[in-house]
Design an enzyme around this catalytic site. Structure first.
Site, mmCIF file in Angstrom:
data_model
loop_
_atom_site.group_PDB
_atom_site.id
_atom_site.type_symbol
_atom_site.label_atom_id
_atom_site.label_comp_id
_atom_site.label_asym_id
_atom_site.label_seq_id
_atom_site.Cartn_x
_atom_site.Cartn_y
_atom_site.Cartn_z
ATOM 1 N N GLU A 132 -4.245 -6.623 -4.647
ATOM 2 C CA GLU A 132 -5.468 -5.452 -4.414
ATOM 3 C C GLU A 132 -5.292 -4.560 -5.439
ATOM 4 O OE1 GLU A 132 -4.144 -3.691 -0.619
ATOM 5 O OE2 GLU A 132 -3.920 -5.837 0.346
ATOM 6 N N ASN A 173 -4.776 -11.585 -5.543
ATOM 7 C CA ASN A 173 -4.888 -11.624 -4.037
ATOM 8 C C ASN A 173 -5.576 -10.488 -3.695
ATOM 9 O OD1 ASN A 173 -4.413 -12.960 -1.370
ATOM 10 N ND2 ASN A 173 -2.928 -11.157 -1.095
ATOM 11 N N HIS A 209 -9.389 -10.433 6.220
ATOM 12 C CA HIS A 209 -9.318 -9.470 7.338
ATOM 13 C C HIS A 209 -10.861 -9.017 7.759
ATOM 14 C CE1 HIS A 209 -4.994 -9.286 6.721
ATOM 15 N NE2 HIS A 209 -5.334 -8.854 5.525
ATOM 16 N N GLU A 239 -4.810 -14.255 4.298
ATOM 17 C CA GLU A 239 -4.463 -13.316 5.487
ATOM 18 C C GLU A 239 -5.331 -13.010 6.487
ATOM 19 O OE1 GLU A 239 -3.068 -9.389 3.764
ATOM 20 O OE2 GLU A 239 -2.341 -10.371 2.178
ATOM 21 N N ASP A 241 -7.420 -12.671 9.746
ATOM 22 C CA ASP A 241 -7.361 -12.151 11.229
ATOM 23 C C ASP A 241 -8.724 -11.619 11.575
ATOM 24 O OD1 ASP A 241 -7.182 -9.691 9.990
ATOM 25 O OD2 ASP A 241 -4.832 -9.402 10.307
HETATM 26 O O1 G3I Z 1 10.288 -0.550 7.624
HETATM 27 C C1 G3I Z 1 9.956 0.707 8.478
HETATM 28 C C2 G3I Z 1 11.023 0.937 9.546
HETATM 29 O O2 G3I Z 1 12.168 1.298 8.987
HETATM 30 C C3 G3I Z 1 10.337 2.001 10.324
HETATM 31 O O3 G3I Z 1 11.225 2.248 11.401
HETATM 32 C C4 G3I Z 1 9.010 1.703 10.887
HETATM 33 C C5 G3I Z 1 8.464 2.775 11.612
HETATM 34 O O4 G3I Z 1 6.923 2.914 11.649
HETATM 35 O O5 G3I Z 1 8.137 1.564 9.997
HETATM 36 C C6 G3I Z 1 8.555 0.290 9.023
HETATM 37 O O6 G3I Z 1 7.720 0.094 7.797
HETATM 38 C C7 G3I Z 1 6.448 -0.599 8.436
HETATM 39 C C8 G3I Z 1 6.241 -1.905 7.641
HETATM 40 O O7 G3I Z 1 5.206 -2.417 7.782
HETATM 41 C C9 G3I Z 1 7.464 -2.807 8.064
HETATM 42 O O8 G3I Z 1 7.236 -3.248 9.465
HETATM 43 C C10 G3I Z 1 5.276 0.553 7.989
HETATM 44 O O9 G3I Z 1 5.165 1.458 8.627
HETATM 45 C C11 G3I Z 1 3.961 -0.176 8.240
HETATM 46 O O10 G3I Z 1 3.097 0.554 7.632
HETATM 47 C C12 G3I Z 1 4.287 -1.614 7.147
HETATM 48 O O11 G3I Z 1 3.053 -2.267 7.339
HETATM 49 C C13 G3I Z 1 2.636 -3.547 6.761
HETATM 50 C C14 G3I Z 1 1.461 -3.130 5.501
HETATM 51 O O12 G3I Z 1 1.226 -4.383 5.098
HETATM 52 C C15 G3I Z 1 1.695 -1.884 4.941
HETATM 53 O O13 G3I Z 1 0.386 -1.920 3.912
HETATM 54 C C16 G3I Z 1 2.063 -4.563 7.805
HETATM 55 O O14 G3I Z 1 3.495 -4.854 8.558
HETATM 56 C C17 G3I Z 1 1.709 -5.861 6.846
HETATM 57 O O15 G3I Z 1 1.323 -6.795 7.634
HETATM 58 C C18 G3I Z 1 0.553 -5.460 5.965
HETATM 59 O O16 G3I Z 1 0.169 -6.457 5.157
HETATM 60 C C19 G3I Z 1 -0.613 -6.304 4.203
HETATM 61 C C20 G3I Z 1 -0.444 -7.252 3.015
HETATM 62 O O17 G3I Z 1 0.749 -7.399 2.507
HETATM 63 C C21 G3I Z 1 -1.467 -7.067 1.980
HETATM 64 N N1 G3I Z 1 -2.923 -7.029 2.369
HETATM 65 C C22 G3I Z 1 -3.004 -6.275 3.565
HETATM 66 C C23 G3I Z 1 -2.004 -6.618 4.907
HETATM 67 C C24 G3I Z 1 -2.354 -5.709 6.003
HETATM 68 O O18 G3I Z 1 -2.319 -4.209 5.705
#
Ligand code: G3I
Length: 321
Positions: A132, A173, A209, A239, A241
């Site tokens: 990105e 990507n 997405h 990715e 969905d």
């Molecule tokens: O690790 C913390 C945890 O300690 C805390 O308790 C919790 C409370 O909200 O948050 C946790 O972090 C989260 C993390 O995922 C791990 O679960 C973040 O808040 C959350 O924002 C994060 O979201 C991820 C996101 O990327 C961030 O941009 C999604 O799970 C993940 O599926 C998503 O994946 C991205 C790809 O890498 C790139 N393309 C887009 C895609 C969707 O956004």
């Protein structure tokens, strides 16, 4: 029951895969489905190989969480798409909030790429090297990497990755680059520049997405994907969905099934589209509801691990190729 990876391989793809994440691995019913190679031939760690997890402080690396996922995949003979090395998001604050010069951030970026790729050597089919780089207006994101190194950080990242592991496919990507528009043009520009400069890049990942009922057309997808394969690269949907405004209705679920078929058929119609990965397979663990309030139900299985019409749409697209 014919399952997705088996059907995808029969249709000529390398794999049909899914993302997963560490927290949901305590759900044994989920893990049972995840571990079925006839369904998922490939796994992507959704979070645990990202910079904030793998190098939380400068020079201190932790691969424990990522290793859980790569060993699960290895135990099930599933390929891994490793994700990701250089991205503006999920950076530890020592990187995103640091004061950098071109030289100091370049050194940190090279160490990060080399150390992580060396750790995972032999375990990844592909690495998302740069994720990105473009914002939604198709301009380079003015993130910490761009601010310190300009767009040259992309070339440097790929060159570093090629040295760290010569055997893995190196991917750019991004999302919204797989149908025509300014962002597709800009992404093609990034990739073409690397290819013309002789920088090693093996593939382009289009994330996929989407929103139910507003899919790009299949012909536009095919045409745009072919602009990358014409450069000698492979492409993959990395990715996938397709979200909807909740609550889900039969009509929305039926449209979602058609939309999944459109995406899958587009990949099948591009000679060098080598695989499709869904961004987790189960509505219970999808990232969508946390990010888009009021939306969800974007996956192939519902929250109780039942296959949805979308699942059968994918089956029918894979069978009819
Ligand atoms: O690790 C913390 C945890 O300690 C805390 O308790 C919790 C409370 O909200 O948050 C946790 O972090 C989260 C993390 O995922 C791990 O679960 C973040 O808040 C959350 O924002 C994060 O979201 C991820 C996101 O990327 C961030 O941009 C999604 O799970 C993940 O599926 C998503 O994946 C991205 C790809 O890498 C790139 N393309 C887009 C895609 C969707 O956004």
């Amino acid at each position: 029951l014919a399952q997705l990876n088996d059907l995808a391989v029969a249709a000529g793809l390398k794999y049909f895969g899914t993302a997963t994440d560490n927290p949901e691995l305590t759900d044994t019913a989920y893990v049972e489905v995840l571990s079925n190679k006839t369904e998922w031939g490939q796994i992507t760690p959704g979070n645990s190989q990202k910079w904030d997890t793998t190098e939380p402080s400068n020079g201190t690396f932790s691969f424990t969480k990522g290793d859980v996922i790569t060993s699960l995949a290895a135990n099930n003979s599933q390929l891994v798409r490793c994700h990701n090395l250089v991205w503006y998001s999920q950076l530890p604050s020592w990187v995103s909030g640091g004061t950098w010069t071109n030289e100091t951030l370049q050194a940190v970026m090279k160490t990060h790429i080399t150390t992580e790729m060396t750790h995972y050597k032999g375990q990844c089919y592909a690495w998302d090297v740069v994720n990105e780089a473009l914002d939604d207006s198709a301009a380079f994101r003015t993130d910490v990497f761009y601010n310190a190194m300009g767009e040259d950080y992309i070339r440097i990242a790929f060159e570093t990755a090629a040295l760290a592991d010569p055997d893995v496919k190196l991917y750019y990507n991004d999302y919204n680059i797989e149908y025509s528009g300014a962002k597709a043009t800009a992404a093609l520009g990034i990739v073409t520049k690397l290819v013309n400069a002789g920088v090693k890049i093996g593939g382009v990942g289009v994330q996929g997405h989407y929103i139910v009922g507003s899919m790009p057309s299949q012909s536009d997808l095919v045409k745009t994907l072919e602009t990358y394969t014409a450069l000698g690269l492979e492409v993959a949907i990395t990715e996938l969905d397709i979200r909807m405004t909740l609550p889900s209705t039969d009509a929305l679920l039926a449209q979602q099934s058609i939309d999944y078929q459109t995406a899958v058929s587009a990949c099948l119609n591009v000679a060098d589209c080598i695989g499709i990965t869904v961004w987790d397979f189960d509505d219970k663990y999808s990232w969508i509801p946390d990010t888009f309030s009021g939306q969800g139900a974007a996956c192939l299985f519902d929250e109780n691990l039942n296959r949805k019409p979308a699942y059968y749409g994918v089956v029918s697209a894979l069978k009819s190729s």
